[in-house]
Design a protein around this motif. Structure first.
Motif, PDB file in Angstrom:
ATOM      1  N   TYR A  25     -21.402 123.047 -35.763  1.00  0.00           N
ATOM      2  CA  TYR A  25     -21.471 123.011 -34.413  1.00  0.00           C
ATOM      3  C   TYR A  25     -22.811 122.476 -33.650  1.00  0.00           C
ATOM      4  CZ  TYR A  25     -17.040 125.637 -33.670  1.00  0.00           C
ATOM      5  OH  TYR A  25     -15.726 125.997 -33.745  1.00  0.00           O
ATOM      6  N   THR A  29     -21.568 121.707 -24.254  1.00  0.00           N
ATOM      7  CA  THR A  29     -20.193 121.911 -23.719  1.00  0.00           C
ATOM      8  C   THR A  29     -19.635 121.168 -22.886  1.00  0.00           C
ATOM      9  OG1 THR A  29     -21.369 123.314 -22.025  1.00  0.00           O
ATOM     10  CG2 THR A  29     -20.897 124.471 -23.897  1.00  0.00           C
ATOM     11  N   HIS A  70      -9.941 121.984 -25.636  1.00  0.00           N
ATOM     12  CA  HIS A  70     -10.769 123.051 -24.987  1.00  0.00           C
ATOM     13  C   HIS A  70     -11.198 122.598 -23.537  1.00  0.00           C
ATOM     14  CE1 HIS A  70     -13.125 119.449 -26.650  1.00  0.00           C
ATOM     15  NE2 HIS A  70     -13.950 119.536 -25.597  1.00  0.00           N
ATOM     16  N   GLU A  78     -17.671 127.034 -22.189  1.00  0.00           N
ATOM     17  CA  GLU A  78     -16.319 126.472 -22.406  1.00  0.00           C
ATOM     18  C   GLU A  78     -15.620 127.102 -23.084  1.00  0.00           C
ATOM     19  OE1 GLU A  78     -16.950 122.633 -24.629  1.00  0.00           O
ATOM     20  OE2 GLU A  78     -16.457 123.488 -26.269  1.00  0.00           O
ATOM     21  N   ARG A 101     -11.673 130.863 -28.800  1.00  0.00           N
ATOM     22  CA  ARG A 101     -13.193 130.678 -28.882  1.00  0.00           C
ATOM     23  C   ARG A 101     -13.628 130.709 -27.453  1.00  0.00           C
ATOM     24  NH1 ARG A 101     -15.989 126.340 -28.375  1.00  0.00           N
ATOM     25  NH2 ARG A 101     -14.646 124.215 -28.333  1.00  0.00           N
ATOM     26  N   LYS A 103     -17.689 129.520 -25.929  1.00  0.00           N
ATOM     27  CA  LYS A 103     -18.934 128.985 -26.298  1.00  0.00           C
ATOM     28  C   LYS A 103     -19.848 128.700 -25.109  1.00  0.00           C
ATOM     29  CE  LYS A 103     -20.853 124.643 -28.276  1.00  0.00           C
ATOM     30  NZ  LYS A 103     -20.688 123.375 -28.976  1.00  0.00           N
ATOM     31  N   ARG A 105     -23.954 128.237 -23.705  1.00  0.00           N
ATOM     32  CA  ARG A 105     -25.355 127.667 -24.290  1.00  0.00           C
ATOM     33  C   ARG A 105     -26.635 127.884 -23.180  1.00  0.00           C
ATOM     34  NH1 ARG A 105     -26.533 122.353 -21.638  1.00  0.00           N
ATOM     35  NH2 ARG A 105     -24.506 121.842 -20.488  1.00  0.00           N
ATOM     36  N   ALA A 117     -27.049 127.920 -28.415  1.00  0.00           N
ATOM     37  CA  ALA A 117     -25.727 128.538 -28.113  1.00  0.00           C
ATOM     38  C   ALA A 117     -25.187 129.208 -28.930  1.00  0.00           C
ATOM     39  CB  ALA A 117     -24.951 127.321 -27.757  1.00  0.00           C
ATOM     40  N   ASN A 119     -21.269 130.632 -30.322  1.00  0.00           N
ATOM     41  CA  ASN A 119     -19.816 130.571 -30.084  1.00  0.00           C
ATOM     42  C   ASN A 119     -19.283 131.868 -30.871  1.00  0.00           C
ATOM     43  OD1 ASN A 119     -17.335 128.771 -29.890  1.00  0.00           O
ATOM     44  ND2 ASN A 119     -17.188 129.405 -32.007  1.00  0.00           N
ATOM     45  N   GLU A 121     -15.339 133.818 -31.721  1.00  0.00           N
ATOM     46  CA  GLU A 121     -13.907 133.423 -31.907  1.00  0.00           C
ATOM     47  C   GLU A 121     -13.025 134.671 -32.469  1.00  0.00           C
ATOM     48  OE1 GLU A 121     -14.519 129.159 -34.069  1.00  0.00           O
ATOM     49  OE2 GLU A 121     -13.425 130.688 -35.205  1.00  0.00           O
ATOM     50  N   ARG A 139     -21.222 132.761 -34.072  1.00  0.00           N
ATOM     51  CA  ARG A 139     -21.874 131.558 -34.524  1.00  0.00           C
ATOM     52  C   ARG A 139     -22.927 131.299 -33.523  1.00  0.00           C
ATOM     53  NH1 ARG A 139     -19.700 126.365 -37.075  1.00  0.00           N
ATOM     54  NH2 ARG A 139     -17.754 127.341 -37.499  1.00  0.00           N
ATOM     55  N   ASN A 154     -26.147 126.834 -38.228  1.00  0.00           N
ATOM     56  CA  ASN A 154     -25.184 127.755 -37.638  1.00  0.00           C
ATOM     57  C   ASN A 154     -25.346 128.979 -38.568  1.00  0.00           C
ATOM     58  OD1 ASN A 154     -22.721 125.533 -36.590  1.00  0.00           O
ATOM     59  ND2 ASN A 154     -24.625 125.654 -35.903  1.00  0.00           N
TER      60      ASN A 154
END
Length: 248
Positions: A25, A29, A70, A78, A101, A103, A105, A117, A119, A121, A139, A154
């Motif tokens: 990733y 976003t 997304h 996002e 998910r 995310k 930042r 950032a 993320n 899930e 993540r 990541n």
């Protein structure tokens, strides 16, 4: 008994590698109330040929397809969903799970150069494709650039609710050189190290490397890669196609 235990450990290590989303990733976003979609496609040319002790189907010559719409919520947040499916060698097409998910930042780089950032899930996967059906991941995303060189890290922490809370470390990283604004070449690395409290022995961990090509336009991005490494799923071809509104 020892042989059977080794098989189970190797199967657990293989599960630590996501078969559907093979991606490092970045921190970006989507803009507020702006939608986009990614399509992930890959095929395992070398993989397992027997059902695992945990009941997971063989992976050899299985094609994985993931649709990921997304939506940008704010300037820094996002949300997205993964809709996973798989095409098996006998022509059977399976639903293979759903992931949600979120995310977020930092808008400004840390130290003036490190973009950050996170993320998160949550997932529910059929047991045929992942024995622990309920799970998720956190993540962290680190990104730095120096001229035409881009670096991403990541250090993923995954967990399965079905087996108690035993988080596993699955780091991945990427380095890429931009030859033009549209084209770059690079390398990606993925690993499954096992439970954080007691990593798997090195010989039972999963380590894979991919050579990748990235092509970007104002409204479409393409990531294509070929990878191999340790573990039973040792030769993989993947592509990610992303469609998004043109950048201003």
């Amino acid at each position: 008994m020892r042989i059977g235990l080794a098989v189970l450990l190797c199967a657990a290590a293989a599960r630590a590698q996501d078969s559907f989303e093979i991606q490092v990733y970045d921190v970006e976003t989507a803009p507020p109330m702006t939608a986009g979609v990614e399509v992930h496609v890959n095929e395992f040319f070398h993989g397992t040929t027997e059902t695992s002790p945990a009941g997971e189907l063989p992976t050899r010559h299985v094609a994985h397809l993931t649709l990921e719409p997304h939506l940008g919520l704010t300037k820094f947040l996002e949300a997205g969903v993964y809709l996973q499916s798989a095409l098996r060698p006998d022509g059977t097409y399976d639903y293979a799970g759903t992931k949600l998910r979120l995310k977020g930042r930092l808008l400004e780089p840390a130290f003036g150069w490190l973009r950050l950032a996170l993320n998160g899930e949550l997932s529910r996967i059929p047991a045929d494709y992942e024995a622990p059906r309920w799970g998720g991941e956190l993540r962290p995303i680190l990104e730095a650039r120096a001229g035409r060189l881009g670096l991403w890290l990541n250090p993923i922490v995954s967990f399965a609710f079905d087996e108690g809370f035993h988080p596993e470390l699955e780091p991945c990283a990427k380095a890429a050189w931009a030859f033009t604004d549209a084209l770059s070449l690079g390398a990606e690395y993925y690993a499954g190290l096992g439970r954080i409290e007691s990593f798997q022995p090195v010989g039972e961990q999963v380590h894979r490397g991919f050579g990748v090509l990235d092509f970007a336009t104002r409204w479409l991005d393409l990531n294509f890669g070929v990878g191999a490494g340790s573990g039973p799923d040792s030769l993989i071809v993947k592509a990610i196609i992303a469609v998004h509104p043109p950048e201003p």
